[in-house]
Design an enzyme around this catalytic site. Structure first.
Site, PDB file in Angstrom:
ATOM      1  CG  ASP A  22      47.455  17.491 -52.298  1.00  0.00           C
ATOM      2  OD1 ASP A  22      48.407  17.878 -52.982  1.00  0.00           O
ATOM      3  OD2 ASP A  22      47.238  16.291 -52.067  1.00  0.00           O
TER       4      ASP A  22
ATOM      5  CG  ASN B 263      45.762   5.658 -47.757  1.00  0.00           C
ATOM      6  OD1 ASN B 263      45.924   6.159 -48.876  1.00  0.00           O
ATOM      7  ND2 ASN B 263      45.559   6.400 -46.682  1.00  0.00           N
TER       8      ASN B 263
ATOM      9  CD  GLU C  51      44.740  10.295 -46.140  1.00  0.00           C
ATOM     10  OE1 GLU C  51      44.865   9.251 -46.811  1.00  0.00           O
ATOM     11  OE2 GLU C  51      45.697  10.845 -45.561  1.00  0.00           O
TER      12      GLU C  51
ATOM     13  CG  HIS D 141      45.927   9.206 -50.280  1.00  0.00           C
ATOM     14  ND1 HIS D 141      46.566   9.417 -49.071  1.00  0.00           N
ATOM     15  CD2 HIS D 141      46.892   9.431 -51.224  1.00  0.00           C
ATOM     16  CE1 HIS D 141      47.817   9.746 -49.287  1.00  0.00           C
ATOM     17  NE2 HIS D 141      48.051   9.763 -50.578  1.00  0.00           N
TER      18      HIS D 141
END
Ligand code: F6R
Length: 255
Positions: free
Chosen positions: A67, A136, A143, A138
């Site tokens: 990314d 979280n 996400e 991801h």
């Protein structure tokens, strides 16, 4: 899934390095997928050491990063391109033509994403993809809520991710709100995924990832569907697991 629980961050980095070094030695022209963030830094230091001390050869590899932030040029000090060059590529025998990192300043983001997918395909797919996991749940910048079949595309960052990142930026106008990220589907096509997690901060995410339902709300849980997911986590990141993993044997912790 092969889950290895190791003592601490140092042993995690040693173990991850063994896996990656073995891959490079067995197949010098491997296609490797790299991640950024704090977790793989120990691994990258060990790869640099292996290059310097025993001549580990990077010259035939092809690399793809997961990314990049939209709006940051590759030379920006917070860009993932800059991270990869300063934490690994500048210190080993890799040239620019081997390296692929989504371009944060691409004019036509959609066609850039399609090009990225094509390049992975032309390289014969990814042999080994290194992954970190967000607190979280991801993976890459997929996400919570990301489609589990998603491909490389632009994603809006979770507001917590944006807030967490703000401290790294002097100019608050430069704090990214979007990223280009490989999709969960793209990642799952790698022949092997090596997921690393360290520290208590990751314990809940690892419980959901390894023992929870496979759900878009925890994109990392998709590793349960992968044909060869290799998970290396330290004791702290494993502290919330109900099962213990020992040499491939999986048993409830209280037995
Ligand atoms: C990085 C990436 C992210 C990180 C994750 C964990 O390329 O895609 O998913 O792997 O946010 O980051 P750290 O390792 O900093 O805890």
């Amino acid at each position: 899934m092969l889950v290895e629980v190791v003592d601490n961050y140092e042993t995690l980095s040693d173990r991850a390095a063994e896996v990656v070094i073995q891959q490079i030695r067995e197949k010098p022209d491997s296609t490797l997928g790299f991640a950024t963030g704090g977790t793989p830094k120990g691994l990258y230091n060990r790869l640099i050491e292996a290059h310097e001390e025993s001549g580990l050869d990077f010259s035939k590899l092809t690399t793809f990063n997961l990314d990049e932030y939209v709006g940051l040029p590759p030379e920006h000090e917070q860009s993932y391109a800059r991270y990869m060059w300063s934490n690994l590529f500048n210190h080993v025998n890799v040239t620019e033509s081997q390296v692929h990192i989504p371009h944060g300043m691409a004019e036509d983001v959609d066609s850039h994403c399609q090009w990225y997918e094509r390049r992975i395909e032309e390289a014969g797919g990814i042999d080994l993809q290194i992954l970190g996991v967000g607190a979280n749940g991801h993976i890459a910048f997929n996400e919570p809520g990301s489609s589990l079949g998603s491909r490389t595309r632009i994603k809006t960052l979770a507001s917590k991710t944006v807030k967490d990142n703000a401290r790294y930026f002097e100019d608050q106008d430069m704090v990214p709100e979007y990223a280009i990220t490989m999709g969960v589907g793209t990642i799952m096509e790698a022949d092997e995924v090596l997921l690393l997690a360290s520290g208590e901060r990751k314990a809940e995410a690892m419980k959901k990832t390894l023992e929870g339902h496979i759900t878009a709300m925890t994109p990392a849980s998709m590793v349960q569907m992968h044909r060869f997911a290799h998970i290396v986590i330290d004791e702290e990141a494993a502290s919330e697991l109900d099962y213990q993993h020992h040499h491939g044997i999986v048993e409830p912790k209280d037995e």
